[in-house]
Scaffold this active site. Structure first.
Site, PDB file in Angstrom:
ATOM      1  CD  GLU A   1     -12.063   4.503  -0.437  1.00 35.72           C
ATOM      2  OE1 GLU A   1     -12.019   3.188  -0.568  1.00 35.72           O
ATOM      3  OE2 GLU A   1     -12.580   5.234  -1.069  1.00 35.72           O
TER       4      GLU A   1
ATOM      5  CD  GLU B   1     -12.598   4.943  -4.590  1.00 36.08           C
ATOM      6  OE1 GLU B   1     -13.789   5.774  -4.811  1.00 36.08           O
ATOM      7  OE2 GLU B   1     -12.685   3.800  -3.766  1.00 36.08           O
TER       8      GLU B   1
ATOM      9  CG  PHE C   1      -9.219  -3.688  -3.484  1.00 34.78           C
ATOM     10  CD1 PHE C   1      -8.786  -5.112  -3.534  1.00 34.78           C
ATOM     11  CD2 PHE C   1      -9.837  -3.091  -2.242  1.00 34.78           C
ATOM     12  CE1 PHE C   1      -9.040  -5.942  -2.384  1.00 34.78           C
ATOM     13  CE2 PHE C   1     -10.195  -4.028  -1.400  1.00 34.78           C
ATOM     14  CZ  PHE C   1      -9.664  -5.286  -1.387  1.00 34.78           C
TER      15      PHE C   1
ATOM     16  CG  ASP D   1      -9.239  -4.556  -8.516  1.00 37.03           C
ATOM     17  OD1 ASP D   1      -9.337  -5.575  -9.163  1.00 37.03           O
ATOM     18  OD2 ASP D   1      -8.489  -4.669  -7.560  1.00 37.03           O
ATOM     19  CG  PHE D   2     -11.935   0.133  -5.669  1.00 37.26           C
ATOM     20  CD1 PHE D   2     -12.418  -0.908  -6.144  1.00 37.26           C
ATOM     21  CD2 PHE D   2     -11.840   0.155  -4.417  1.00 37.26           C
ATOM     22  CE1 PHE D   2     -12.994  -2.220  -5.542  1.00 37.26           C
ATOM     23  CE2 PHE D   2     -12.207  -0.642  -3.678  1.00 37.26           C
ATOM     24  CZ  PHE D   2     -12.511  -1.818  -3.991  1.00 37.26           C
TER      25      PHE D   2
ATOM     26  CG  HIS E   1     -12.400  -6.630  -4.527  1.00 38.25           C
ATOM     27  ND1 HIS E   1     -13.813  -6.809  -5.131  1.00 38.25           N
ATOM     28  CD2 HIS E   1     -12.649  -5.586  -3.652  1.00 38.25           C
ATOM     29  CE1 HIS E   1     -14.745  -6.011  -4.639  1.00 38.25           C
ATOM     30  NE2 HIS E   1     -14.027  -5.359  -3.664  1.00 38.25           N
TER      31      HIS E   1
END
Lengths: 381, 339
Positions: free
Chosen positions: B34, B65, B88, B90-91, B134
């Site tokens: 991305e 993702e 990130f 976190d994703f 994040h």
């Protein structure tokens, strides 16, 4: 209040010394100025006196133990109000409770204690919470007789090295490793000189020795051959401005080389008295470090030990040293005939980096020539 | 006067330079993710690559993702060397099946017949008010799972060399870059985010820790931005006479246990600094390595300064309270040495 008594600073060329003896016991009461200990650094010994009156704490270094200059020897708990009474000192003592030995020990301390055979129960911890840490074990091991660690299990009895032994070893080995030493020998006919010295001895009531005559001859010869007294540095040769000559003095277990200053401008008489004084004080371990420093040349005499000739080792950073063998009657050839003369072998060790063989030989020839004309050596100054 | 000229780069430029040099060298290398193309990566890791290599090798993907990481795995097992950027870390929740059940296990499940030479790059870390979803680091979570290498550079030099090693590695590699080490203009300025980087291609081995500062009194083991913080703390400690050694692990898988043990054997004290959550993570693993290999050399119980087991607060004062920093690291090291 507690007063720290530190190892005095006696030498700029070495870091550590030893405690020779304690004259107090823990818990004893001392007055200001009382003798507390005798210590030694390199070849110098000194007395340590109590700076304040009070009560003696734990003796931090065992007799014979190695200690850095400036390190703590003992704490004196000073008596309050200047009244050095035992009662007052006792009352003050509980206030200065130190960590007890044998506290908790870190894994690192336990491992090292095993390896160095240190008893944890005797060690005071300095880590967080009084924990015994690795450095405490190292310090404790350093205080063990022999400087730490268990002595080897087999063969022989360990004799700890004295600071003097270490200094001699380091300096001579370093001198050998960093110079190009070689020795020239020449025989001097000292028959006339010997007679001259005997006369002087009878006149002044003091035994006038070959050493002082040779030292004076060397001082005169060094004036003619200054290169022999030069000192090697990477920048260049340092030529001497004064003729200060060391004379080796043997001790029970060691050797010192005190220095006769401006030997070229002193009479044989003055040189003789100075050598006697320096030697006497050297044997009593009363020389100051400064009295053994700054020589540009040295003389060493093994004649009294029955030695005819030998190869002296340089006294760093000097460039040359002259060794004297014994003077004794020997057959000599004079004008084609064998006659009895008193002969002495002179051995000149020099650093070939500074001086080549021919100029070294010329210096030695000058010394021999002076010794064979005693009035030139014994006159003036 | 001789002027010494040093070639200085930020970490983000060092990473994009590494990728560009590998793409020039090997046509099978390409990038997808991305905002990696037109935007150049939101933290600058792919800056300038689209202009240099075009949209067939620098591919902006939709926000899915699972789809693009799955595609990257497929490309990798078909002989390509993709680099996929997970914006990130976190994703990871939306694509973890691809990562840990496929990417990390295909080589094993194929009996070693299939290789997955895929690099996933991802941004980690907080300290700039980006809140709970994040700001995490999470490298400990991935390092817990077998089958992939975990790389976490701290300097521009290491970032370039480790990226080249990661691209050339036949195993899947997760490459974590902390936003605070990238040298981005909109973050709090960090002088340690700029450093000397040779122009030519070079590698830094994956699995080798690096002593960033030598010291004798305490070993501080950490990674990424906390290496910078630990070096700052070590400067402060030095003024008090405490010489801290800062050991940058640089990768968690493989973990350089020998380097940890070797350093602790010398300093006798260990502090682990970890921006990841405290429990069951990197800090515990490093301390275990030290106790297993250097127990008899410890002068104090190993200590850790890690992120507390709470979500990252949005409130700046609360976030700063949670994060290890220069003063907290110095205090923890001081406590270890002096009690």
């Amino acid at each position: 209040m507690p007063h720290q008594v530190l190892m005095p600073h006696l030498s700029d060329t070495t870091e550590e010394g030893i405690v020779v003896a304690w004259f107090v016991e823990p818990g004893a009461t001392v007055r200001e100025g009382d003798l507390v200990a005798e210590v030694q650094v390199e070849k110098m010994s000194a007395e340590v006196h109590a700076p304040v009156g009070g009560r003696i704490g734990e003796l931090r270094i065992a007799p014979g133990g190695v200690v850095a200059q400036g390190a703590l020897l003992v704490v004196i708990e000073a008596a309050a109000g200047g009244e050095a009474h035992a009662a007052a000192a006792e009352a003050a003592a509980p206030a200065a409770v130190a960590a007890e030995p044998g506290g908790p020990a870190s894994p690192a301390a336990r491992r090292l204690a095993r390896e160095l055979a240190v008893d944890l129960a005797t060690v005071v911890g300095t880590g967080p919470g009084g924990r015994i840490v690795e450095s405490d074990i190292r310090d404790a091991a350093d205080r063990l007789p022999g400087g730490g660690g268990a002595p080897p299990a087999s063969q022989g009895r360990l004799q700890p090295l004295t600071p003097m032994r270490r200094t001699i070893a380091e300096r001579l080995l370093q001198g050998l490793a960093s110079t190009a030493q070689l020795t020239l020998t020449a025989e001097a006919d000292v028959t006339a000189l010997g007679e001259h010295l005997e006369r002087l001895t009878a006149e002044c009531g003091r035994r006038v020795s070959y050493t002082e005559a040779v030292l004076r001859a060397c001082a005169l010869a060094l004036g003619e051959h200054p290169r022999v007294g030069a000192r090697w540095t990477e920048e260049g040769l340092i030529l001497p401005e004064r003729i200060d000559i060391g004379v080796a003095v043997a001790l029970d277990d060691g050797l010192v080389v005190p220095v006769v200053r401006d030997a070229d401008s002193k009479s044989l008489e003055v040189i003789g008295r100075e050598i006697a004084d320096l030697a006497e004080r050297a044997r009593a371990a009363q020389l100051a470090t400064s009295e053994t420093e700054g020589g540009i040349f040295s003389v060493t005499n093994l004649g009294a030990y029955g030695i005819d000739a030998f190869t002296p080792l340089l006294n760093p950073p000097q460039t040359a040293i002259l060794g004297l063998g014994r003077a004794r009657p020997r057959p000599a050839v004079v004008a084609g005939a064998v006659v009895v003369r008193t002969l002495m072998v002179l051995s000149l060790t020099f650093d070939h980096r500074v001086l080549d063989g021919a100029p070294a030989a010329a210096f030695l020839a000058t010394v021999v020539g002076l010794l064979q004309e005693p009035e030139r050596v014994t006159a003036g100054g | 006067m001789v002027v010494e000229s040093r070639r200085l780069l930020t970490t983000s430029k060092a990473i994009s330079e590494a990728i560009a040099q590998e793409m020039e060298r090997d046509p099978s290398v390409f990038v997808l993710g991305e905002d990696v193309g037109v935007y150049g990566g939101i933290f600058g890791a792919t800056e300038g690559l689209l202009a240099k290599f075009g949209p067939t090798r620098i591919m902006d993907t939709p926000i899915s993702e699972t789809a693009f990481i799955g595609a990257a795995i497929g490309a990798a097992i078909s002989g390509m060397r993709p680099i996929a950027e997970l914006m990130f870390v976190d994703f990871f929740g939306v694509c973890m099946d691809q990562i840990y059940n496929h990417m990390a296990k295909i080589h094993y499940e194929s009996g070693g017949n299939v290789k997955v030479p895929l690099v996933i790059t991802t941004a980690i870390g907080g300290g700039y008010g980006d809140a709970a979803q994040h700001s995490q680091t999470l490298y400990g979570l991935f390092a817990h799972l077998p089958g992939m290498k975990i790389v976490i550079p701290s300097t521009p030099y290491d970032a370039k060399g480790l990226m080249i090693s990661a691209i050339r590695d036949d195993n899947p590699v997760l490459y974590f870059f902390h936003k605070g080490i990238m040298g981005l203009g909109w973050m709090t300025p960090n002088p340690r985010a700029t450093g000397e980087v040779p122009e030519e291609s070079y590698t830094v081995p994956i699995g080798k820790a690096d002593v960033k500062r030598a010291g004798r009194d305490v070993t501080i083991v950490t990674v990424s931005l906390m290496v910078h913080r630990a070096l700052d703390a070590a400067d402060d400690l030095a003024t008090e006479g405490i010489e801290a050694e800062v050991l940058d692990l640089r990768s968690l898988v493989p973990l350089d246990r020998e380097a940890i043990v070797e350093s602790v054997r010398r300093t006798h004290r260990l502090l682990v600094v970890d921006e990841d959550y405290r429990s069951c993570g990197m800090s515990g693993e490093v301390i275990t390595a030290a106790i297993e290999g250097a127990f008899d050399h410890l002068d104090a119980p190993p200590a850790r300064l890690a992120y507390p087991d709470v979500p990252v607060p949005y409130s700046r004062p609360l976030e700063q309270f949670c994060l290890p920093d220069r003063a907290k690291i110095a205090a923890a090291a001081r406590q270890l040495v002096k009690g």
